[in-house]
Enzyme design. Structure first.
Site, PDB file in Angstrom:
ATOM      1  N   SER A 124      28.355   1.610  21.058  1.00 18.72           N
ATOM      2  CA  SER A 124      28.588   0.180  20.997  1.00 18.72           C
ATOM      3  C   SER A 124      27.527  -0.549  21.812  1.00 18.72           C
ATOM      4  CB  SER A 124      29.974  -0.121  21.580  1.00 18.72           C
ATOM      5  OG  SER A 124      30.107  -1.502  21.802  1.00 18.72           O
ATOM      6  N   TYR A 148      35.973   1.093  28.650  1.00 15.13           N
ATOM      7  CA  TYR A 148      35.620   1.406  27.251  1.00 15.13           C
ATOM      8  C   TYR A 148      34.118   1.621  27.117  1.00 15.13           C
ATOM      9  CZ  TYR A 148      34.347   0.573  22.398  1.00 15.13           C
ATOM     10  OH  TYR A 148      33.773   0.682  21.149  1.00 15.13           O
ATOM     11  N   LYS A 152      31.696   5.099  26.217  1.00 12.57           N
ATOM     12  CA  LYS A 152      30.662   5.186  25.170  1.00 12.57           C
ATOM     13  C   LYS A 152      29.343   5.663  25.781  1.00 12.57           C
ATOM     14  CE  LYS A 152      32.942   4.087  21.547  1.00 12.57           C
ATOM     15  NZ  LYS A 152      33.143   5.090  20.503  1.00 12.57           N
TER      16      LYS A 152
HETATM   17  P1  NAD Z   1      39.527   2.116  14.178  1.00  5.95           P
HETATM   18  O1  NAD Z   1      40.556   2.141  15.253  1.00  5.95           O
HETATM   19  O2  NAD Z   1      39.827   1.382  12.932  1.00  5.95           O
HETATM   20  O3  NAD Z   1      39.109   3.614  13.808  1.00  5.95           O
HETATM   21  C1  NAD Z   1      39.245   4.685  14.685  1.00  5.95           C
HETATM   22  C2  NAD Z   1      39.889   5.813  13.918  1.00  5.95           C
HETATM   23  O4  NAD Z   1      40.038   6.946  14.779  1.00  5.95           O
HETATM   24  C3  NAD Z   1      41.293   5.470  13.417  1.00  5.95           C
HETATM   25  O5  NAD Z   1      41.401   5.906  12.077  1.00  5.95           O
HETATM   26  C4  NAD Z   1      42.218   6.259  14.331  1.00  5.95           C
HETATM   27  O6  NAD Z   1      43.435   6.609  13.685  1.00  5.95           O
HETATM   28  C5  NAD Z   1      41.343   7.450  14.668  1.00  5.95           C
HETATM   29  N1  NAD Z   1      41.657   8.096  15.938  1.00  5.95           N
HETATM   30  C6  NAD Z   1      41.839   7.505  17.149  1.00  5.95           C
HETATM   31  N2  NAD Z   1      42.088   8.425  18.090  1.00  5.95           N
HETATM   32  C7  NAD Z   1      42.014   9.627  17.481  1.00  5.95           C
HETATM   33  C8  NAD Z   1      42.165  10.956  17.929  1.00  5.95           C
HETATM   34  N3  NAD Z   1      42.444  11.246  19.220  1.00  5.95           N
HETATM   35  N4  NAD Z   1      42.041  11.963  17.037  1.00  5.95           N
HETATM   36  C9  NAD Z   1      41.771  11.687  15.732  1.00  5.95           C
HETATM   37  N5  NAD Z   1      41.619  10.452  15.253  1.00  5.95           N
HETATM   38  C10 NAD Z   1      41.744   9.427  16.117  1.00  5.95           C
HETATM   39  O7  NAD Z   1      38.192   1.556  14.849  1.00  5.95           O
HETATM   40  P2  NAD Z   1      36.816   1.134  14.179  1.00  5.95           P
HETATM   41  O8  NAD Z   1      36.638  -0.319  14.397  1.00  5.95           O
HETATM   42  O9  NAD Z   1      36.687   1.683  12.817  1.00  5.95           O
HETATM   43  O10 NAD Z   1      35.809   1.864  15.177  1.00  5.95           O
HETATM   44  C11 NAD Z   1      35.305   3.151  14.906  1.00  5.95           C
HETATM   45  C12 NAD Z   1      34.405   3.583  16.057  1.00  5.95           C
HETATM   46  O11 NAD Z   1      33.378   2.609  16.224  1.00  5.95           O
HETATM   47  C13 NAD Z   1      35.120   3.692  17.396  1.00  5.95           C
HETATM   48  O12 NAD Z   1      34.611   4.820  18.091  1.00  5.95           O
HETATM   49  C14 NAD Z   1      34.741   2.410  18.100  1.00  5.95           C
HETATM   50  O13 NAD Z   1      34.742   2.568  19.504  1.00  5.95           O
HETATM   51  C15 NAD Z   1      33.331   2.185  17.577  1.00  5.95           C
HETATM   52  N6  NAD Z   1      32.923   0.778  17.617  1.00  5.95           N
HETATM   53  C16 NAD Z   1      33.696  -0.169  16.997  1.00  5.95           C
HETATM   54  C17 NAD Z   1      33.321  -1.508  17.073  1.00  5.95           C
HETATM   55  C18 NAD Z   1      34.158  -2.582  16.422  1.00  5.95           C
HETATM   56  O14 NAD Z   1      33.983  -3.751  16.760  1.00  5.95           O
HETATM   57  N7  NAD Z   1      35.042  -2.281  15.492  1.00  5.95           N
HETATM   58  C19 NAD Z   1      32.164  -1.887  17.772  1.00  5.95           C
HETATM   59  C20 NAD Z   1      31.402  -0.890  18.375  1.00  5.95           C
HETATM   60  C21 NAD Z   1      31.793   0.447  18.297  1.00  5.95           C
END
Ligand code: NAD
Ligand code: UDP
Length: 337
Positions: A124, A148, A152
């Site tokens: 991120s 958080y 990362k």
């Molecule tokens: P999201 O919560 O929709 O997706 C995360 C997925 O991981 C979900 O399907 C959840 O069920 C699964 N999950 C969580 N813990 C788990 C575990 N212990 N074992 C197996 N599965 C697990 O989030 P997203 O927005 O799709 O983000 C995906 C990734 O991108 C994350 O790592 C997040 O930190 C990173 N990210 C997101 C953003 C944003 O703004 N959405 C920005 C920067 C980085």
């Protein structure tokens, strides 16, 4: 390629699975559905006529990782699984270190057990902390301001060390800016549980009538209109960046980091205006105090993504707003409809 996608049922994961299948890759998803619905994958499968392998399980558990890798034999992994709420990471830091950092360590160990040497990691832009200069390039100092962000940055370091110590390994951390929008089909999209933390889903819920008005956090930032500025990127562009990153990982060894953004910032008021223009729906709002921990502006330098991955964002603000609204209208209660 055969690609294991952890967290593949989530918001960014489901769009990436769609892009991977469309690019001809084979996909297996590992997800515990703690923040996602199996319906998202069912819809991606229906849209592509693709077969998506699935292991329901926790990325921290060796048994789940082995079950996902045995038989499928992934050539690379895209690692989305984890928790992402800044505020929650401040009240439950150990949970965040356990899932985000512990999950990454367990995943890399499983990759070693199963002879898989390639990984694309969801990092991120929050790893940069408060900007010294804009746009943020990959050489900007990293000093995340919350647990958080620290999970990362630690995961990035662990992956870099692993890649340095493992023959033939290849890894890249993608530092996402602000993903928004939904697939043009309106079949998959962002489906936050409870009150949305993020701007775009909040605007969409105001538009559909689930919330009365948007609270704009601060009108006294030193920006062109006083509201905070971010680099919003369409989730389908972000998904395609993963397909490009996978090709990059397959073609070389070593470790790299890369921003994924558009290079253009938009303020909160500009986002409200763009949403209203794209949808014809008025968004009532109220100007309130700044949100603790917020920064004035966050905008990506996108040169490295273009040079290293051969990838650039293609979709604009009307695409981001229009697709958010189409998804919200077709699924007023997300995947629970
Ligand atoms: P999201 O919560 O929709 O997706 C995360 C997925 O991981 C979900 O399907 C959840 O069920 C699964 N999950 C969580 N813990 C788990 C575990 N212990 N074992 C197996 N599965 C697990 O989030 P997203 O927005 O799709 O983000 C995906 C990734 O991108 C994350 O790592 C997040 O930190 C990173 N990210 C997101 C953003 C944003 O703004 N959405 C920005 C920067 C980085
Ligand atoms: N924001 C806002 N009201 C909201 C949610 C967000 O004014 O209900 C603002 C926030 O202060 C920031 C921008 O919108 O300037 C993007 O916030 P978001 O939480 O979506 O992303 P992040 O701050 O993590 O980049």
């Amino acid at each position: 390629m055969r690609v294991l996608v952890t967290g593949g049922a989530g918001y960014i994961g489901s769009h990436t699975v769609l892009a991977l299948l469309r690019a001809g890759h084979e996909v297996h998803v590992l997800d515990d559905f703690s923040n996602a619905s199996p319906e998202a994958l069912a819809r991606v499968g229906a849209m592509t006529n693709g077969r998506i392998g699935l292991t329901r399980g926790d990325v921290r558990k060796d048994s789940a990782l082995d079950a996902a890798m045995e038989g499928f034999g992934p050539e690379a992994v895209i690692h989305f699984a984890g928790k992402k709420a800044v505020g929650e990471s401040e009240s439950a830091p150990l949970l965040y270190y356990d899932i985000n950092v512990g999950g990454t360590v367990a995943l890399l160990a499983a990759m070693d057990r199963h002879g898989c040497g390639g990984i694309v990691f969801s990092s991120s832009a929050t790893v940069y902390g408060s900007p010294d200069y804009l746009p943020l390039d990959e050489d900007h100092p990293t000093r995340p301001a919350n647990p958080y962000g620290r999970t990362k940055l630690m995961s990035e370091g662990i992956i870099a060390d692993w890649a340095g110590a493992t023959d033939g390994a290849s890894a890249i951390s993608l530092r996402y800016f602000n993903p928004v929008g939904a697939d043009v089909s309106a079949r998959i999209g962002e489906d936050p549980i409870g009150v949305p933390d993020n701007l775009m889903p909040f605007i969409a819920q105001v538009a559909i009538g689930r919330r009365k008005e948007l609270a704009i956090f601060g009108a006294d930032w030193p920006t062109r209109d006083g509201t905070g500025e971010r680099d919003y990127i369409h989730v389908s562009d972000l998904a395609e960046a993963h397909v490009a990153a996978l090709a990059h990982v397959a073609g070389r060894t070593g470790y790299d980091v890369c921003n994924v953004g558009t290079g253009t910032g938009s303020t909160v008021l500009e986002m409200v205006a763009a949403f209203e223009a794209a949808t014809g729906v008025a968004i009532p709002y109220r100007l309130t105090d700044r949100r603790p921990g917020d920064v004035k502006s966050y905008v990506a330098s996108v040169d490295k993504a273009r040079d290293l991955l051969g990838w650039e964002s293609r979709r604009d603000l009307p695409d981001m707003c229009g697709s958010t609204w189409a998804w919200q209208q077709a699924n007023p209660n997300g995947f629970r409809d």
